[in-house]
Design a protein around this motif. Structure first.
Motif, PDB file in Angstrom:
ATOM      1  N   SER A  74      -3.357 -14.743  21.922  1.00 15.97           N
ATOM      2  CA  SER A  74      -2.555 -13.614  21.167  1.00 15.97           C
ATOM      3  C   SER A  74      -1.651 -14.177  20.182  1.00 15.97           C
ATOM      4  O   SER A  74      -1.558 -13.802  19.137  1.00 15.97           O
ATOM      5  N   LYS A 126      -1.438 -14.236  15.886  1.00 17.06           N
ATOM      6  CA  LYS A 126      -0.157 -13.447  15.279  1.00 17.06           C
ATOM      7  C   LYS A 126       0.202 -14.712  13.963  1.00 17.06           C
ATOM      8  O   LYS A 126       0.388 -14.340  13.006  1.00 17.06           O
ATOM      9  N   TRP A 138      -2.543 -15.005  11.472  1.00 20.81           N
ATOM     10  CA  TRP A 138      -2.209 -13.576  10.449  1.00 20.81           C
ATOM     11  C   TRP A 138      -0.876 -14.000   9.423  1.00 20.81           C
ATOM     12  O   TRP A 138      -0.885 -13.633   8.239  1.00 20.81           O
ATOM     13  N   ASN A 198     -13.624 -11.768  15.043  1.00 21.87           N
ATOM     14  CA  ASN A 198     -12.913 -10.655  15.534  1.00 21.87           C
ATOM     15  C   ASN A 198     -11.654 -10.875  16.021  1.00 21.87           C
ATOM     16  O   ASN A 198     -11.023 -10.346  17.127  1.00 21.87           O
ATOM     17  N   TYR A 199     -10.829 -11.490  15.255  1.00 19.08           N
ATOM     18  CA  TYR A 199      -9.400 -11.555  15.490  1.00 19.08           C
ATOM     19  C   TYR A 199      -8.683 -10.650  14.593  1.00 19.08           C
ATOM     20  O   TYR A 199      -7.350 -10.728  14.277  1.00 19.08           O
ATOM     21  N   GLY A 249      -8.124  -7.446  15.175  1.00 20.19           N
ATOM     22  CA  GLY A 249      -7.189  -6.414  16.115  1.00 20.19           C
ATOM     23  C   GLY A 249      -7.378  -4.955  15.413  1.00 20.19           C
ATOM     24  O   GLY A 249      -8.542  -4.566  15.098  1.00 20.19           O
ATOM     25  N   SER A 250      -6.129  -4.214  15.413  1.00 18.09           N
ATOM     26  CA  SER A 250      -6.392  -3.067  14.880  1.00 18.09           C
ATOM     27  C   SER A 250      -6.651  -2.615  13.481  1.00 18.09           C
ATOM     28  O   SER A 250      -7.131  -1.610  13.090  1.00 18.09           O
ATOM     29  N   ALA A 251      -6.754  -3.911  12.758  1.00 16.32           N
ATOM     30  CA  ALA A 251      -6.673  -3.599  11.209  1.00 16.32           C
ATOM     31  C   ALA A 251      -8.592  -3.745  11.067  1.00 16.32           C
ATOM     32  O   ALA A 251      -9.168  -3.451   9.780  1.00 16.32           O
ATOM     33  N   THR A 252      -9.205  -4.016  12.196  1.00 15.41           N
ATOM     34  CA  THR A 252     -10.927  -3.891  12.165  1.00 15.41           C
ATOM     35  C   THR A 252     -11.108  -2.859  11.342  1.00 15.41           C
ATOM     36  O   THR A 252     -12.303  -2.569  10.751  1.00 15.41           O
ATOM     37  N   ALA A 253     -10.883  -1.478  12.020  1.00 19.99           N
ATOM     38  CA  ALA A 253     -11.138  -0.113  11.651  1.00 19.99           C
ATOM     39  C   ALA A 253     -10.971  -0.045  10.027  1.00 19.99           C
ATOM     40  O   ALA A 253     -12.117   0.528   9.482  1.00 19.99           O
ATOM     41  N   SER A 277     -13.961   0.316   7.191  1.00 15.27           N
ATOM     42  CA  SER A 277     -14.064   1.761   6.904  1.00 15.27           C
ATOM     43  C   SER A 277     -15.285   1.955   5.908  1.00 15.27           C
ATOM     44  O   SER A 277     -15.507   1.210   5.182  1.00 15.27           O
TER      45      SER A 277
END
Length: 695
Positions: free
Chosen positions: A542, A546, A549, A603-604, A606-610, A614
């Protein structure tokens, strides 16, 4: 007071001689203007086109008085022009309506010139409506004031709206704006020429430090259309044929798949079928993660950069504010627009290599013919449709003060040079003679694609030699960018106060050449190879994610912001920073793109994947090529039809009706031309190639 009343009455009655006499009386009356006030208004001006041993002292009152409120071409070389000009003066004194309209349609010195309100169109439509004893001709003159004395530097800045882009009256204006010029609308008799008007204005303003140019293409007479030509007849036939196919395809589409090639052809042109496909947001099994988001975000940034260039053509009552906004530190985001085009080169290199590696895995070789035919069908139909439309159809659709410049002049350039675009070599000839200048990327992409075919085979069969060649090409491209800056005094960053000529030189000698832009394309190729070979599929904690990114965003921010000083007002060009930015920004940006791309694919995100996956990004990917092609014609259509100055605000960058037009027209172009011809390729040349959007 009597003198003032006399002047006002004379002007209102259009009695020019009486008005001038009253003004002279007013100036000589010390109760109105004292000698001390006159002395305080002395300016020193020098003409750019003439050589003076010393500056010519001109007071503001004289400049204001001599600036033509009524333009009469009595010294024309044409007899009919002289007669019509005299008739104009005589009719003006008699208050005849057509003459008053011609006088009223001509621009007058306004308030707010020091705020940037120097571009005065007059009344275009009123001038063209003049059809009495004389027909009206509307001409847009270019004026340039030259201030010699350094103490008037601030005045020079305000009059020319900050010289955001420095230009002169002889510069190309159909795509890069003559930003420093003052545009002045003049209504003259149709029997007079642009040369007559230029000579008259030059004589009237001689000695005042004002250079004048009236291009023949900047004059308009009502109901004068370009003659029919073979190209226009061919274009009309082509679009009628497209409309016929769309109509037949839509009417006879019963929802079933066609059995014969003719039935399949009709289905390919079905608007119902293609609209369903363009709004189909399901993922393809071969889709690479992150591509849609990369393309969408960079396309939006590039669209804003293109819009800002189009806006620089338009008049604003506060044009100085336009320059000041783009001279702020945050404007570096737009001035670094080359990075957003680099993103597309990275994506193109990645997708091309990814697709070729798939074929090499399956067959061990590349079907060169099928690849080139598929690439041609992918790019050419929509490309040629837009060229034909902008060259032969668009010029007859509307008109306006700058229409002849940004639409008709551009169509003449296209008519002469579109054959270069047909061969995808148009990027080697500079912006001045390029049809659809924004499509230089298509030429570069096609050339890099062709070069990638043997390179990938070489990497596949002789790995050491192939990788050595790839690294050598990337290094040579970096060196060429660095040297080009020093050889030609150019910059890949749009620094504040850059001249039109330097922008054109930067394009010609580096920006639009694949040899100079290959580095980041090859970074995309390398990334495709390593992601397919899965040599970098490592697990991160994790904290490491971070850090990854944070490193990505820090690298992107540094690449964009590092040249910010070059975008500030008052910047003086330096070779060193410009050369370093040109040489190394594609490498840094390519590393940033690769790091982020790797993180998303593994797949790193995280929450930005959605967000990255989109639906809006998926939809945009379906129309991306059309958005890229259609935005410039829409932007310059609006520049051409604009009649009056407006109030500048940064929100105009996202002008809702214009953005909606780009969206709607892009969807129409996709379903009516791009998708049908892609389907035609699959019908007649096989379905062995999966469609990848590589632009």
């Amino acid at each position: 007071m009597a003198a003032i009343a006399c002047a006002v009455l004379a002007v209102l009655s259009a009695h020019i001689a009486a008005a001038r006499e009253c003004i002279e009386l007013t100036i000589s009356d010390n109760t109105i203007i004292t000698e001390s006030i006159l002395n305080s208004t002395i300016l020193k001006l020098s003409s750019k086109n003439e050589t003076f041993e010393e500056s010519v002292p001109v007071n503001v009152v004289e400049l204001w008085e001599r600036f033509p409120k009524v333009v009469v071409l009595r010294n024309s070389t044409g007899e009919q022009c002289r007669r019509d000009s005299q008739l104009y003066v005589d009719s003006l004194e008699k208050l005849e309506l057509w003459a008053l309209k011609m006088f009223d349609a001509t621009a007058k010195p306004p308030s707010g010139i020091l705020s940037g309100n120097g571009n005065q169109y007059g009344d275009f439509d009123e001038c063209l409506s003049v059809d009495g004893a004389v027909r009206g001709k509307y001409c847009l003159a270019s004026l340039l004031l030259s201030f010699e004395d350094k103490k008037y530097e601030k005045l020079d800045y305000l009059v020319h709206s900050g010289h955001y882009i420095k230009s002169n009256i002889t510069d190309m204006g159909h795509r890069v704006p003559r930003f420093s010029s003052l545009l002045w609308g003049v209504c003259i008799p149709s029997s007079c020429s642009s040369f007559d008007l230029e000579e008259e204005l030059s004589q009237r303003l001689s000695g005042l430090g004002v250079s004048v140019r009236v291009h023949n293409t900047m004059c308009t007479v009502k109901d004068v259309r370009r003659p029919y030509s073979f190209g226009k007849a061919l274009s009309i036939t082509f679009f009628l044929a497209i409309l016929l196919l769309l109509s037949l395809g839509t009417i006879f589409d019963d929802g079933k798949e066609g059995m014969t090639n003719f039935e399949k052809l009709l289905n390919a042109f079905s608007l119902k079928r293609n609209l369903r496909k363009v709004f189909d947001l399901s993922d393809s099994p071969t889709k690479v993660k992150g591509i849609d988001a990369f393309r969408g975000m960079n396309a939006f940034a590039l669209l804003i950069a293109h819009k800002s260039m189009a806006m620089a053509h338009s008049p604003y009552v506060n044009k100085v504010s336009f320059s000041e906004v783009f001279g702020m530190p945050w404007a570096v985001i737009g001035r670094s627009a080359i990075l957003y085009t680099d993103s597309f080169l990275y994506l193109s290199g990645f997708l091309n290599a990814h697709n070729l590696l798939q074929e090499l895995d399956r067959k061990g070789t590349i079907d060169l013919k099928n690849r080139l035919v598929g690439r041609w069908f992918r790019l050419f139909p929509l490309f040629v449709s837009l060229m034909l439309f902008c060259t032969y159809i668009l010029p007859d659709i509307s008109n306006g003060p700058q229409w002849n410049l940004v639409v008709e002049e551009h169509s003449r350039v296209c008519e002469k040079n579109m054959w270069k675009s047909f061969l995808f070599i148009h990027n080697y000839f500079g912006f001045e003679e390029m049809c659809l200048t924004h499509t230089h990327q298509i030429g570069m992409d096609m050339q890099l694609y062709v070069a990638t075919l043997p390179l990938m085979v070489l990497i596949w069969k002789a790995r050491t030699l192939g990788w050595s060649l790839l690294v050598g090409i990337a290094a040579a491209s970096t060196l060429l960018r660095y040297l080009a800056i020093h050889w030609y005094d150019i910059s890949m960053f749009v620094y504040y106060g850059i001249s039109v000529q330097k922008l054109l030189d930067a394009a010609r000698y580096s920006y639009i050449l694949p040899t100079h832009r290959a580095t980041i394309y090859l970074i995309g190729v390398v990334m495709a190879y390593f992601m397919r070979s899965k040599k970098f599929n490592i697990s991160l904690s994790s904290a490491q994610v971070k850090l990854l990114w944070a490193s990505c965003f820090a690298l992107a921010a540094f690449t964009i912001v590092s040249p910010y000083r070059m975008g500030l007002e008052g910047y003086k060009y330096e070779h060193g920073p410009a050369a370093l930015f040109a040489a190394f920004s594609p490498i840094l940006w390519g590393i940033f793109m690769s790091m982020m791309h790797w993180a998303i694919c593994n797949n790193y995100a995280g929450s930005a994947t959605a967000f990255l996956e989109s639906r809006p990004f998926k939809f945009f990917n379906n129309i991306a090529y059309s958005v890229y092609l259609t935005q410039f014609p829409i932007f310059f259509y609006n520049v051409g039809v604009q009649r009056h100055a407006e109030f500048y605000t940064p929100l105009l960058l996202l002008h809702a009706p214009e953005m909606l037009a780009v969206l709607v027209i892009s969807i129409m172009a996709t379903v009516a031309i791009e998708m049908p011809f892609n389907q035609v390729y699959r019908i007649y040349f096989g379905n062995s190639q999966k469609k990848l959007k590589e632009i």
